[in-house]
Motif scaffolding. Structure first.
Motif, short mmCIF file in Angstrom:
data_model
loop_
_atom_site.label_atom_id
_atom_site.label_comp_id
_atom_site.label_asym_id
_atom_site.label_seq_id
_atom_site.Cartn_x
_atom_site.Cartn_y
_atom_site.Cartn_z
N TYR A 218 -67.55 50.76 -67.93
CA TYR A 218 -68.05 51.60 -66.84
C TYR A 218 -67.51 51.16 -65.48
N GLY A 219 -67.36 52.14 -64.59
CA GLY A 219 -67.00 51.87 -63.20
C GLY A 219 -65.59 51.33 -63.01
N ILE A 220 -64.64 51.83 -63.77
CA ILE A 220 -63.26 51.39 -63.65
C ILE A 220 -62.64 52.13 -62.46
N ASP A 221 -62.13 51.37 -61.49
CA ASP A 221 -61.53 51.96 -60.29
C ASP A 221 -60.07 52.30 -60.58
N VAL A 222 -59.82 53.55 -60.97
CA VAL A 222 -58.46 53.97 -61.34
C VAL A 222 -57.53 54.08 -60.13
N CYS A 223 -58.07 54.03 -58.92
CA CYS A 223 -57.24 54.04 -57.72
C CYS A 223 -56.71 52.64 -57.41
N ALA A 224 -57.36 51.61 -57.95
CA ALA A 224 -57.00 50.23 -57.62
C ALA A 224 -56.24 49.52 -58.74
N ILE A 225 -56.37 50.00 -59.98
CA ILE A 225 -55.69 49.32 -61.08
C ILE A 225 -54.47 50.14 -61.50
N GLY A 226 -53.49 49.49 -62.04
CA GLY A 226 -52.31 50.19 -62.56
C GLY A 226 -52.27 50.16 -64.07
N THR A 227 -52.98 49.17 -64.65
CA THR A 227 -52.98 48.98 -66.10
C THR A 227 -54.38 48.65 -66.58
#
Length: 121
Positions: free
Chosen positions: A107-116
């Motif tokens: 939950y709450g994965i920041d897809v704007c901040a991670i690339g992988t």
């Protein structure tokens, strides 16, 4: 191969983790153009095949559609997914279903901040 959420609009629920990446849902169903990259490389290092992968913004209370569709993601493989669903959300919840029927939720994965995002056993 990249999958995109561009066809559907989701419903609102919870905000973002980073101040610069807060949820900015639209009113009236318009698309958000904030210029943030929501492409994430999903790597399967779980030791088994991923059968279904769901990624829903934290503002919705359902898992939406299976992003893989008719495909699967074998162990050792990866896939690029574009999580831009037009709502402005950066935070997404992931549900992963494996070929053996077991599931993992994150939950709450920041897809704007991670690339992988790597799926481990």
């Amino acid at each position: 191969m990249a999958f995109q959420f561009g066809r559907f609009m989701a419903v609102a629920l919870v905000g973002g983790l980073l101040a610069g990446c807060e949820a900015t849902p639209t009113t009236g169903g318009g698309m958000v153009s904030d210029g943030l990259n929501r492409n994430v490389l999903i790597q399967n290092r779980s030791g088994t095949t991923i059968y279904r992968f769901y990624g829903s913004n934290v503002g919705t209370n359902s898992w939406e559609e299976d992003i893989l569709g008719a495909n699967v993601l074998p162990n050792g493989q990866s896939i690029m997914i574009d999580f831009d669903d037009g709502t402005g959300y950066c935070d997404f919840d992931f549900k992963i279903e494996f070929i053996d029927g077991s599931t993992v939720e994150d939950y709450g994965i920041d897809v704007c901040a991670i690339g992988t995002y790597t799926v481990y056993p």
